[in-house]
Design a protein around this motif. Structure first.
Motif, PDB file in Angstrom:
ATOM      1  N   THR A 184       0.851  -1.352  -0.166  1.00  0.00           N
ATOM      2  CA  THR A 184      -0.085  -0.011  -0.036  1.00  0.00           C
ATOM      3  C   THR A 184       0.721   1.120   0.080  1.00  0.00           C
ATOM      4  OG1 THR A 184      -0.003   0.020   2.344  1.00  0.00           O
ATOM      5  CG2 THR A 184      -1.829  -1.204   1.227  1.00  0.00           C
ATOM      6  N   GLN A 185       0.251   2.179  -0.483  1.00  0.00           N
ATOM      7  CA  GLN A 185       1.074   3.698  -0.510  1.00  0.00           C
ATOM      8  C   GLN A 185       1.267   4.284   0.823  1.00  0.00           C
ATOM      9  OE1 GLN A 185      -1.061   6.125  -3.080  1.00  0.00           O
ATOM     10  NE2 GLN A 185      -0.500   5.155  -4.853  1.00  0.00           N
ATOM     11  N   GLU A 186       0.641   3.596   1.926  1.00  0.00           N
ATOM     12  CA  GLU A 186       0.929   4.361   3.136  1.00  0.00           C
ATOM     13  C   GLU A 186       2.278   3.932   3.738  1.00  0.00           C
ATOM     14  OE1 GLU A 186      -1.874   3.137   2.220  1.00  0.00           O
ATOM     15  OE2 GLU A 186      -3.001   4.817   1.982  1.00  0.00           O
ATOM     16  N   ALA A 187       2.740   2.580   3.412  1.00  0.00           N
ATOM     17  CA  ALA A 187       3.807   1.922   4.105  1.00  0.00           C
ATOM     18  C   ALA A 187       4.789   2.453   3.131  1.00  0.00           C
ATOM     19  CB  ALA A 187       3.489   0.412   3.954  1.00  0.00           C
ATOM     20  N   ASN A 188       6.239   2.057   3.812  1.00  0.00           N
ATOM     21  CA  ASN A 188       7.391   2.504   3.266  1.00  0.00           C
ATOM     22  C   ASN A 188       8.317   1.398   2.743  1.00  0.00           C
ATOM     23  OD1 ASN A 188       7.229   5.365   4.001  1.00  0.00           O
ATOM     24  ND2 ASN A 188       7.787   4.879   6.142  1.00  0.00           N
ATOM     25  N   ALA A 189       9.066   1.561   1.593  1.00  0.00           N
ATOM     26  CA  ALA A 189       9.993   0.564   1.243  1.00  0.00           C
ATOM     27  C   ALA A 189      11.122  -0.041   2.471  1.00  0.00           C
ATOM     28  CB  ALA A 189      10.626   0.907  -0.227  1.00  0.00           C
ATOM     29  N   THR A 190      11.362  -0.929   2.566  1.00  0.00           N
ATOM     30  CA  THR A 190      12.446  -1.455   3.435  1.00  0.00           C
ATOM     31  C   THR A 190      13.554  -2.323   2.717  1.00  0.00           C
ATOM     32  OG1 THR A 190      11.135  -3.328   3.807  1.00  0.00           O
ATOM     33  CG2 THR A 190      10.664  -1.512   5.287  1.00  0.00           C
ATOM     34  N   GLU A 191      14.561  -1.980   3.221  1.00  0.00           N
ATOM     35  CA  GLU A 191      15.859  -2.843   2.589  1.00  0.00           C
ATOM     36  C   GLU A 191      16.048  -4.141   3.701  1.00  0.00           C
ATOM     37  OE1 GLU A 191      20.629  -1.924   1.849  1.00  0.00           O
ATOM     38  OE2 GLU A 191      19.634  -0.541   3.336  1.00  0.00           O
ATOM     39  N   ARG A 192      16.056  -5.227   2.742  1.00  0.00           N
ATOM     40  CA  ARG A 192      16.321  -6.611   3.264  1.00  0.00           C
ATOM     41  C   ARG A 192      17.798  -6.861   3.343  1.00  0.00           C
ATOM     42  NH1 ARG A 192      11.714  -9.303   4.140  1.00  0.00           N
ATOM     43  NH2 ARG A 192      13.277  -9.972   5.732  1.00  0.00           N
ATOM     44  N   ILE A 193      18.581  -6.671   2.217  1.00  0.00           N
ATOM     45  CA  ILE A 193      19.643  -7.336   2.070  1.00  0.00           C
ATOM     46  C   ILE A 193      20.714  -6.148   1.696  1.00  0.00           C
ATOM     47  CG2 ILE A 193      21.228  -9.135   1.036  1.00  0.00           C
ATOM     48  CD1 ILE A 193      18.860 -10.719   0.799  1.00  0.00           C
ATOM     49  N   PHE A 194      21.940  -5.942   1.955  1.00  0.00           N
ATOM     50  CA  PHE A 194      23.025  -5.207   1.643  1.00  0.00           C
ATOM     51  C   PHE A 194      24.210  -6.011   1.643  1.00  0.00           C
ATOM     52  CE2 PHE A 194      26.750  -2.613   2.055  1.00  0.00           C
ATOM     53  CZ  PHE A 194      26.735  -1.795   0.912  1.00  0.00           C
ATOM     54  N   VAL A 195      24.920  -6.257   0.518  1.00  0.00           N
ATOM     55  CA  VAL A 195      26.406  -6.794   0.255  1.00  0.00           C
ATOM     56  C   VAL A 195      27.025  -5.821  -0.602  1.00  0.00           C
ATOM     57  CG1 VAL A 195      27.556  -8.648  -0.682  1.00  0.00           C
ATOM     58  CG2 VAL A 195      25.069  -9.009   0.215  1.00  0.00           C
ATOM     59  N   GLY A 196      28.267  -5.455   0.409  1.00  0.00           N
ATOM     60  CA  GLY A 196      29.044  -4.445  -0.395  1.00  0.00           C
ATOM     61  C   GLY A 196      30.125  -3.913   0.758  1.00  0.00           C
ATOM     62  N   ARG A 197      30.532  -2.549   0.005  1.00  0.00           N
ATOM     63  CA  ARG A 197      31.559  -1.922   0.934  1.00  0.00           C
ATOM     64  C   ARG A 197      30.800  -0.837   1.294  1.00  0.00           C
ATOM     65  NH1 ARG A 197      34.510   3.215   0.941  1.00  0.00           N
ATOM     66  NH2 ARG A 197      36.734   3.021   0.835  1.00  0.00           N
ATOM     67  N   SER A 198      30.851  -0.512   2.657  1.00  0.00           N
ATOM     68  CA  SER A 198      30.181   0.541   3.611  1.00  0.00           C
ATOM     69  C   SER A 198      31.007   1.796   3.330  1.00  0.00           C
ATOM     70  CB  SER A 198      29.653  -0.147   4.801  1.00  0.00           C
ATOM     71  OG  SER A 198      30.922  -0.534   5.723  1.00  0.00           O
ATOM     72  N   ARG A 199      30.275   2.865   4.022  1.00  0.00           N
ATOM     73  CA  ARG A 199      31.218   3.985   4.237  1.00  0.00           C
ATOM     74  C   ARG A 199      32.272   3.953   5.120  1.00  0.00           C
ATOM     75  NH1 ARG A 199      28.390   7.933   1.301  1.00  0.00           N
ATOM     76  NH2 ARG A 199      26.232   7.405   0.514  1.00  0.00           N
ATOM     77  N   ASP A 200      32.235   3.110   6.049  1.00  0.00           N
ATOM     78  CA  ASP A 200      33.377   3.135   7.028  1.00  0.00           C
ATOM     79  C   ASP A 200      34.614   2.122   6.484  1.00  0.00           C
ATOM     80  OD1 ASP A 200      32.371   0.676   7.068  1.00  0.00           O
ATOM     81  OD2 ASP A 200      31.845   0.870   9.362  1.00  0.00           O
ATOM     82  N   ARG A 201      34.426   1.818   5.411  1.00  0.00           N
ATOM     83  CA  ARG A 201      35.645   0.898   4.474  1.00  0.00           C
ATOM     84  C   ARG A 201      35.561  -0.578   4.937  1.00  0.00           C
ATOM     85  NH1 ARG A 201      40.628   4.190   5.319  1.00  0.00           N
ATOM     86  NH2 ARG A 201      41.674   2.512   4.044  1.00  0.00           N
ATOM     87  N   ALA A 202      34.446  -0.987   5.217  1.00  0.00           N
ATOM     88  CA  ALA A 202      34.314  -2.408   5.798  1.00  0.00           C
ATOM     89  C   ALA A 202      33.652  -3.129   4.604  1.00  0.00           C
ATOM     90  CB  ALA A 202      33.604  -2.519   6.844  1.00  0.00           C
ATOM     91  N   ALA A 203      34.026  -4.417   4.470  1.00  0.00           N
ATOM     92  CA  ALA A 203      33.236  -5.207   3.602  1.00  0.00           C
ATOM     93  C   ALA A 203      32.248  -6.034   4.493  1.00  0.00           C
ATOM     94  CB  ALA A 203      34.279  -6.301   2.823  1.00  0.00           C
ATOM     95  N   ARG A 204      30.903  -5.688   4.051  1.00  0.00           N
ATOM     96  CA  ARG A 204      29.816  -6.086   4.870  1.00  0.00           C
ATOM     97  C   ARG A 204      28.826  -6.561   4.289  1.00  0.00           C
ATOM     98  NH1 ARG A 204      25.179  -2.779   6.191  1.00  0.00           N
ATOM     99  NH2 ARG A 204      25.932  -0.868   5.218  1.00  0.00           N
ATOM    100  N   VAL A 205      28.031  -7.571   4.995  1.00  0.00           N
ATOM    101  CA  VAL A 205      26.802  -8.013   4.683  1.00  0.00           C
ATOM    102  C   VAL A 205      26.012  -7.822   5.857  1.00  0.00           C
ATOM    103  CG1 VAL A 205      25.549 -10.139   4.092  1.00  0.00           C
ATOM    104  CG2 VAL A 205      27.970 -10.181   3.334  1.00  0.00           C
ATOM    105  N   THR A 206      24.748  -7.360   5.499  1.00  0.00           N
ATOM    106  CA  THR A 206      23.913  -6.898   6.313  1.00  0.00           C
ATOM    107  C   THR A 206      22.215  -7.550   6.148  1.00  0.00           C
ATOM    108  OG1 THR A 206      24.872  -4.920   6.960  1.00  0.00           O
ATOM    109  CG2 THR A 206      22.700  -5.164   7.944  1.00  0.00           C
ATOM    110  N   LEU A 207      21.801  -8.216   6.962  1.00  0.00           N
ATOM    111  CA  LEU A 207      20.348  -8.777   6.685  1.00  0.00           C
ATOM    112  C   LEU A 207      19.284  -7.901   7.525  1.00  0.00           C
ATOM    113  CD1 LEU A 207      20.954 -12.544   6.616  1.00  0.00           C
ATOM    114  CD2 LEU A 207      21.201 -11.023   4.742  1.00  0.00           C
ATOM    115  N   TYR A 208      18.238  -7.590   6.971  1.00  0.00           N
ATOM    116  CA  TYR A 208      17.348  -6.599   7.873  1.00  0.00           C
ATOM    117  C   TYR A 208      15.553  -7.564   8.081  1.00  0.00           C
ATOM    118  CZ  TYR A 208      20.482  -2.977   6.290  1.00  0.00           C
ATOM    119  OH  TYR A 208      21.727  -2.254   6.001  1.00  0.00           O
ATOM    120  N   ASP A 209      15.053  -7.152   9.009  1.00  0.00           N
ATOM    121  CA  ASP A 209      13.862  -7.720   9.056  1.00  0.00           C
ATOM    122  C   ASP A 209      12.843  -7.039   8.264  1.00  0.00           C
ATOM    123  OD1 ASP A 209      12.974  -5.363  10.476  1.00  0.00           O
ATOM    124  OD2 ASP A 209      13.313  -6.387  12.601  1.00  0.00           O
ATOM    125  N   THR A 210      11.541  -7.287   8.328  1.00  0.00           N
ATOM    126  CA  THR A 210      10.499  -6.656   7.460  1.00  0.00           C
ATOM    127  C   THR A 210      10.417  -5.283   7.830  1.00  0.00           C
ATOM    128  OG1 THR A 210       8.821  -7.710   8.848  1.00  0.00           O
ATOM    129  CG2 THR A 210       9.383  -9.076   6.815  1.00  0.00           C
TER     130      THR A 210
END
Length: 216
Positions: A151-177
Motif C-alpha cells: 500500500t502507498q501508506e507503507a514505506n519500502a524496506t531494505e532487506r539485504i545489503f552486500v558491499g563496501r560500506s562508508r566506513d570502508r568495511a566489507a559488509r553483509v547486512t540482513l534486515y527484518d521486514t
C-alpha cells in the motif's frame, strides 16, 4: 496555329506534370530511406526513444534535462535524487521497469556522485539494485534487495545489503521486514572479521568473536 493562351495552358500542364513527378520521386525516396538501415559515424542527440510499431515506448536514452519521470500503473511520479542522465526501460504496459542512471554534483567545494542499475517490481518501484554512491570522500558500493510496500501508506524496506560500506568495511547486512538490521557480518578496515546479532532496537545481543572474551 496555337493561340498565346493555348500555349500558356499547355506549358502550365507540362510544368504541373513535371512538378508532380519530382514530388513523387522525393516521397518515394523518403519511404525507401525510412525502411533502410542507416549508418552514422557520429551523432549528437539529447534523447533517443526506442518504440514498438504501435509507438509504445520501450527504452529511453536521455541527457539530464530530457530524462522522463518514472511511470507506474499509468501514473507519473517525480524522480528523486540528484539530477541525472541514463537509460530507462519500460514493460509491455508502458511502466518503467528498471534503468541505468549516473550523475554527480559539485557545490561550495563539496560533491556527490552516484551510479545505479535498478530492476523494478511489477507496477511498483525498485526491488533489486547495484549501486555506487559517494559524498565528500565517503563511498558506498554494493548490492541491495528491497521490499516494496503493498500500500502507498507503507514505506519500502531494505532487506539485504552486500558491499563496501562508508566506513570502508566489507559488509553483509540482513534486515527484518521493518527494515531493522538483525544480522551483520563484516571485515573492518583493519582486516578484523566479525559477526553480530541484533535485536529490534539495534542492540547487539551476541557477537563472534565475543567482545567480552577478548577483554579477559
Amino acid at each position: 496555329m496555337e493561340s498565346k493562351l493555348e500555349k500558356e495552358v499547355r506549358f502550365l500542364k507540362g510544368y504541373a506534370f513535371i512538378a508532380t513527378l519530382v514530388c513523387a520521386v522525393f516521397i518515394l525516396s523518403g519511404f525507401t530511406l525510412q525502411n533502410r538501415k542507416q549508418k552514422f559515424d557520429e551523432i549528437d542527440v539529447e534523447r533517443i526513444n526506442i518504440v514498438e510499431h504501435d509507438g509504445k515506448l520501450k527504452m529511453v536514452i536521455s541527457n539530464n534535462e530530457r530524462l522522463p519521470d518514472p511511470t507506474s500503473g499509468g501514473k507519473t511520479f517525480k524522480r528523486q535524487g540528484i539530477k541525472t542522465h541514463g537509460v530507462i526501460f519500460y514493460n509491455q504496459l508502458g511502466d518503467e521497469c528498471g534503468g541505468l542512471l549516473y550523475g554527480s554534483e559539485e557545490k561550495d567545494g563539496k560533491y556527490s556522485a552516484a551510479a545505479l542499475l535498478t530492476f523494478d517490481q511489477y507496477k511498483n518501484d525498485q526491488v533489486l539494485s547495484l549501486m555506487y554512491g559517494e559524498r565528500d570522500g565517503r563511498r558506498e558500493t554494493g548490492f541491495n534487495v528491497i521490499d516494496q510496500p503493498e500500500t502507498q501508506e507503507a514505506n519500502a524496506t531494505e532487506r539485504i545489503f552486500v558491499g563496501r560500506s562508508r566506513d570502508r568495511a566489507a559488509r553483509v547486512t540482513l534486515y527484518d521486514t521493518k527494515g531493522k538490521a538483525r544480522l551483520r557480518m563484516f571485515v573492518d578496515v583493519n582486516g578484523n572479521p566479525k559477526l553480530e546479532f541484533l535485536d529490534e532496537s539495534g542492540k547487539v545481543t551476541k557477537s563472534l568473536p565475543d567482545s567480552s572474551e577478548n577483554k579477559n
